[in-house]
Motif scaffolding. Structure first.
Motif, mmCIF file in Angstrom:
data_model
loop_
_atom_site.group_PDB
_atom_site.id
_atom_site.type_symbol
_atom_site.label_atom_id
_atom_site.label_comp_id
_atom_site.label_asym_id
_atom_site.label_seq_id
_atom_site.Cartn_x
_atom_site.Cartn_y
_atom_site.Cartn_z
ATOM 1 N N ILE A 52 0.854 -1.191 0.000
ATOM 2 C CA ILE A 52 0.000 0.000 0.000
ATOM 3 C C ILE A 52 0.887 1.236 0.000
ATOM 4 O O ILE A 52 1.826 1.335 0.792
ATOM 5 C CB ILE A 52 -0.913 0.038 1.250
ATOM 6 C CG1 ILE A 52 -1.590 -1.306 1.495
ATOM 7 C CG2 ILE A 52 -1.941 1.166 1.118
ATOM 8 C CD1 ILE A 52 -2.580 -1.721 0.448
ATOM 9 N N GLN A 53 0.584 2.173 -0.889
ATOM 10 C CA GLN A 53 1.305 3.438 -0.942
ATOM 11 C C GLN A 53 0.294 4.575 -0.796
ATOM 12 O O GLN A 53 -0.709 4.606 -1.513
ATOM 13 C CB GLN A 53 2.042 3.587 -2.289
ATOM 14 C CG GLN A 53 3.029 2.480 -2.607
ATOM 15 C CD GLN A 53 4.306 2.590 -1.796
ATOM 16 O OE1 GLN A 53 4.614 3.649 -1.241
ATOM 17 N NE2 GLN A 53 5.034 1.488 -1.699
ATOM 18 N N PHE A 54 0.552 5.501 0.124
ATOM 19 C CA PHE A 54 -0.311 6.669 0.279
ATOM 20 C C PHE A 54 0.350 7.837 -0.456
ATOM 21 O O PHE A 54 1.507 8.173 -0.191
ATOM 22 C CB PHE A 54 -0.526 6.977 1.757
ATOM 23 C CG PHE A 54 -1.316 5.898 2.467
ATOM 24 C CD1 PHE A 54 -2.704 5.900 2.425
ATOM 25 C CD2 PHE A 54 -0.654 4.870 3.133
ATOM 26 C CE1 PHE A 54 -3.427 4.902 3.053
ATOM 27 C CE2 PHE A 54 -1.376 3.865 3.758
ATOM 28 C CZ PHE A 54 -2.762 3.875 3.717
ATOM 29 N N CYS A 55 -0.380 8.445 -1.399
ATOM 30 C CA CYS A 55 0.220 9.394 -2.339
ATOM 31 C C CYS A 55 -0.540 10.719 -2.393
ATOM 32 O O CYS A 55 -1.691 10.811 -1.976
ATOM 33 C CB CYS A 55 0.217 8.798 -3.759
ATOM 34 S SG CYS A 55 0.814 7.110 -3.876
ATOM 35 N N GLN A 56 0.129 11.720 -2.948
ATOM 36 C CA GLN A 56 -0.522 12.984 -3.259
ATOM 37 C C GLN A 56 -1.386 12.810 -4.514
ATOM 38 O O GLN A 56 -1.168 11.902 -5.318
ATOM 39 C CB GLN A 56 0.525 14.081 -3.497
ATOM 40 C CG GLN A 56 1.443 14.328 -2.317
ATOM 41 C CD GLN A 56 0.703 14.886 -1.106
ATOM 42 O OE1 GLN A 56 -0.366 15.493 -1.239
ATOM 43 N NE2 GLN A 56 1.272 14.684 0.078
ATOM 44 N N ARG A 57 -2.346 13.717 -4.686
ATOM 45 C CA ARG A 57 -3.268 13.607 -5.829
ATOM 46 C C ARG A 57 -2.517 13.635 -7.168
ATOM 47 O O ARG A 57 -2.887 12.933 -8.110
ATOM 48 C CB ARG A 57 -4.296 14.744 -5.780
ATOM 49 C CG ARG A 57 -5.302 14.706 -6.924
ATOM 50 C CD ARG A 57 -6.421 15.694 -6.719
ATOM 51 N NE ARG A 57 -7.248 15.357 -5.562
ATOM 52 C CZ ARG A 57 -8.231 14.449 -5.590
ATOM 53 N NH1 ARG A 57 -8.486 13.776 -6.701
ATOM 54 N NH2 ARG A 57 -8.940 14.229 -4.509
ATOM 55 N N LYS A 58 -1.455 14.445 -7.257
ATOM 56 C CA LYS A 58 -0.710 14.555 -8.519
ATOM 57 C C LYS A 58 -0.176 13.194 -8.960
ATOM 58 O O LYS A 58 -0.203 12.851 -10.149
ATOM 59 C CB LYS A 58 0.440 15.550 -8.344
ATOM 60 C CG LYS A 58 1.235 15.805 -9.613
ATOM 61 C CD LYS A 58 2.182 16.971 -9.409
ATOM 62 C CE LYS A 58 2.943 17.303 -10.687
ATOM 63 N NZ LYS A 58 4.083 16.455 -10.933
ATOM 64 N N THR A 59 0.299 12.410 -8.023
ATOM 65 C CA THR A 59 0.834 11.079 -8.354
ATOM 66 C C THR A 59 -0.262 10.175 -8.907
ATOM 67 O O THR A 59 -0.067 9.471 -9.902
ATOM 68 C CB THR A 59 1.450 10.424 -7.101
ATOM 69 O OG1 THR A 59 2.479 11.276 -6.584
ATOM 70 C CG2 THR A 59 2.033 9.056 -7.415
ATOM 71 N N LEU A 60 -1.435 10.204 -8.262
ATOM 72 C CA LEU A 60 -2.554 9.382 -8.736
ATOM 73 C C LEU A 60 -3.036 9.860 -10.099
ATOM 74 O O LEU A 60 -3.359 9.046 -10.971
ATOM 75 C CB LEU A 60 -3.704 9.418 -7.729
ATOM 76 C CG LEU A 60 -3.439 8.766 -6.365
ATOM 77 C CD1 LEU A 60 -4.678 8.876 -5.490
ATOM 78 C CD2 LEU A 60 -3.053 7.320 -6.518
ATOM 79 N N ASP A 61 -3.096 11.182 -10.288
ATOM 80 C CA ASP A 61 -3.529 11.738 -11.576
ATOM 81 C C ASP A 61 -2.624 11.253 -12.700
ATOM 82 O O ASP A 61 -3.083 10.925 -13.796
ATOM 83 C CB ASP A 61 -3.529 13.267 -11.538
ATOM 84 C CG ASP A 61 -4.659 13.837 -10.686
ATOM 85 O OD1 ASP A 61 -5.574 13.073 -10.330
ATOM 86 O OD2 ASP A 61 -4.608 15.041 -10.380
ATOM 87 N N GLU A 62 -1.317 11.194 -12.421
ATOM 88 C CA GLU A 62 -0.363 10.749 -13.442
ATOM 89 C C GLU A 62 -0.550 9.273 -13.772
ATOM 90 O O GLU A 62 -0.517 8.870 -14.933
ATOM 91 C CB GLU A 62 1.076 11.009 -12.970
ATOM 92 C CG GLU A 62 1.441 12.481 -12.958
ATOM 93 C CD GLU A 62 2.756 12.745 -12.264
ATOM 94 O OE1 GLU A 62 3.334 11.793 -11.673
ATOM 95 O OE2 GLU A 62 3.225 13.911 -12.306
ATOM 96 N N LYS A 63 -0.785 8.460 -12.758
ATOM 97 C CA LYS A 63 -0.969 7.023 -12.990
ATOM 98 C C LYS A 63 -2.281 6.745 -13.720
ATOM 99 O O LYS A 63 -2.397 5.773 -14.475
ATOM 100 C CB LYS A 63 -0.929 6.258 -11.663
ATOM 101 C CG LYS A 63 0.435 6.266 -10.990
ATOM 102 C CD LYS A 63 0.461 5.400 -9.757
ATOM 103 C CE LYS A 63 1.799 5.509 -9.029
ATOM 104 N NZ LYS A 63 2.948 5.110 -9.856
#
Length: 245
Positions: A52-63
């Motif tokens: 499990i990785q907890f990320c900022q929104r920018k990281t999720l948007d890129e993926k």
């Protein structure tokens, strides 16, 4: 084949974890995302050994290529792919087989919506040509809300030949065309059958049309000449469901 792919959206991820948890490699979660459904996904992912990785929104948007990921993205092993060779087994396993054929639907949102409706209507498989068609992208899976993990999407090399093969297996091929003489409510739609829907703008190709046993249309009383393909697909599928009882 790619070693992994990304899937996003709550329902799509729930479907993968419920049916094929062994595909899950890693779950990326938006920091501060505090919803019961997300906590459930996290717990299930941990249970099946995914990191499990907890990320900022920018990281999720890129993926997720900036699509609406609902705060969760998963890296998963590729799902099973279906081709021409799988169709005979699907037909043999379902004496009253119910198939949906999409001839040239290229918009992933439309394909996802068609898969979702097909699942609800009890369709055994959705058939698309390999070329000039949307395929199972993360967008399709998200829009399908889990149906892409349930309904086989069969990619065929030659759609006209596939329709001919289906006819040889006793499947009645019904195509939709604006110039058809009968509307859908005037036709008997039961038994082993495949419903063929055309592309968003051009409808069915000539060869596809020529391999249909019957052509039907939707009655259009207003000023527009046609419906969005996913809407039209829903109307047709559920009239077939009604007639099949």
């Amino acid at each position: 084949m790619a070693q992994y792919e990304y899937i996003y959206g709550i329902h799509a991820l729930e479907s993968v974890i419920e049916r094929e948890p062994e595909r899950l490699i890693e779950l990326f979660v938006l920091k501060g995302k505090d919803e019961k459904s997300v906590h459930t996904l996290i717990n299930q992912a941990r249970r099946f050994g995914a990191s499990i990785q907890f990320c900022q929104r920018k990281t999720l948007d890129e993926k997720a290529d900036s699509e609406q990921h609902q705060g969760v993205v998963a890296r998963v092993k590729p799902g099973k792919t279906y081709n021409d060779n799988d169709l005979a087994a699907i037909v043999a396993a379902n004496p009253q087989v119910f198939l949906l054929v999409l001839d040239g639907v290229t918009d992933p949102h439309n394909l996802g919506a068609c898969l979702r409706t097909a699942d609800g209507a009890g369709v055994h498989a959705v058939i698309v040509p390999k070329d000039n068609s949307a395929s199972l992208t993360p967008v399709v899976r998200k829009v399908a809300c889990g149906a892409a993990e349930v309904v086989p999407l069969v990619q065929v090399t030659n759609l006209a030949r596939t329709l001919r093969d289906l006819q040889g297996m006793g499947v009645w091929i019904v195509g939709t065309a604006g110039e058809a003489d009968k509307n859908i409510y005037e036709c008997k739609l039961s038994g082993p059958m495949a419903l063929v829907m055309g592309a968003e703008d051009k409808g069915m190709r000539r060869l596809t049309r020529e391999h249909c046993d019957e052509l039907i249309k939707l009655p259009m009383a207003g000023s527009v000449s046609s419906l969005n393909v996913s809407v039209a697909t829903g109307v047709c599928l559920y009239e077939i469901v009604r007639q099949r009882g």
